[in-house]
Motif scaffolding. Structure first.
Motif, PDB file in Angstrom:
ATOM      1  N   ASN A 196      62.173 -15.620 -20.443  1.00  0.00           N
ATOM      2  CA  ASN A 196      62.421 -16.340 -21.694  1.00  0.00           C
ATOM      3  C   ASN A 196      63.856 -16.842 -21.763  1.00  0.00           C
ATOM      4  OD1 ASN A 196      59.776 -15.710 -22.502  1.00  0.00           O
ATOM      5  ND2 ASN A 196      60.445 -13.761 -23.357  1.00  0.00           N
ATOM      6  N   ASP A 197      64.321 -17.407 -20.660  1.00  0.00           N
ATOM      7  CA  ASP A 197      65.669 -17.975 -20.546  1.00  0.00           C
ATOM      8  C   ASP A 197      66.784 -16.949 -20.722  1.00  0.00           C
ATOM      9  OD1 ASP A 197      64.697 -20.592 -20.072  1.00  0.00           O
ATOM     10  OD2 ASP A 197      64.392 -20.870 -22.224  1.00  0.00           O
ATOM     11  N   LYS A 198      66.466 -15.669 -20.528  1.00  0.00           N
ATOM     12  CA  LYS A 198      67.479 -14.608 -20.598  1.00  0.00           C
ATOM     13  C   LYS A 198      67.356 -13.741 -19.356  1.00  0.00           C
ATOM     14  CE  LYS A 198      67.960 -13.323 -25.308  1.00  0.00           C
ATOM     15  NZ  LYS A 198      67.442 -12.464 -26.394  1.00  0.00           N
TER      16      LYS A 198
END
Length: 195
Positions: free
Chosen positions: A174-176
């Protein structure tokens, strides 16, 4: 546990009103259904994925399992499915040998939401760990998960695995970036726990 019966392709009693056996072609539909659930795949780096990815991964395991049963040996990557007495899919576990390191294995388990919080993950991890050390000549077993996947690493801890390390920023989710925690157990640790 009747490991010899499982090795011969039989399903055997497992926990309350459940059976366990080696993966069969008919299991793939239920596995894919489980891996299409966003709650299940939240902590799986390999899912969700197109059905072709799942087929490409599981079909060789299923084929090797058929060949192993014919040859009266354990499959290269033993994969087990748990069902209730009405044949409802309840979860799965797999054991993978570590390439070029004989005696080293990795264990994994996945459960549909309906099976969460009932002790099945712990039972599957214990089952796979015992198989590694008592039937596959293992001297080391490891498992890993996202650092935020508390349910998964608590399963490992209940079985007796020890946290051996953290790989910082290992997963991009999730883009992390998220850490990976690694747990393990040696044959000596297994014997001490089961003395």
């Amino acid at each position: 546990m009747q490991y010899s019966a499982i090795k011969q392709g039989e399903r055997v009693a497992f926990l309350n009103d459940m059976t366990i056996g080696l993966i069969q072609p008919s299991d793939l539909v239920d596995i894919i259904t489980m891996l299409d659930d966003e709650a299940v795949t939240e902590y799986l780096f390999f899912a969700p994925a197109p059905i072709e990815v799942y087929e490409g991964y599981f079909n060789p395991i299923i084929e090797d399992t058929k060949e192993a049963l014919d040859a009266e040996r354990w499959p290269s990557n033993p994969t087990f499915v748990v069902r209730d007495n009405q044949n409802k899919f309840l979860g799965m576990a797999g054991i993978a040998g570590v390439a070029l390191l004989a005696g080293n294995f990795e264990v994994g388990y996945q459960l549909p939401q309906a099976s969460w919080g009932k002790g099945l993950g712990t039972a599957l991890c214990q089952f796979a760990t015992q198989l590694v050390f008592e039937h596959l000549n293992g001297h080391k077993v490891a498992a890993d998960c996202y650092a935020s996947n508390v349910g998964s690493y608590r399963v490992m801890e209940k079985v007796g695995y020890v946290k051996e390390g953290t790989q910082v920023g290992y997963y991009l989710r999730n883009d992390k970036l998220e850490d990976r925690v690694i747990y393990g157990m040696t044959l000596a640790q297994f014997r001490a726990l089961n003395a």
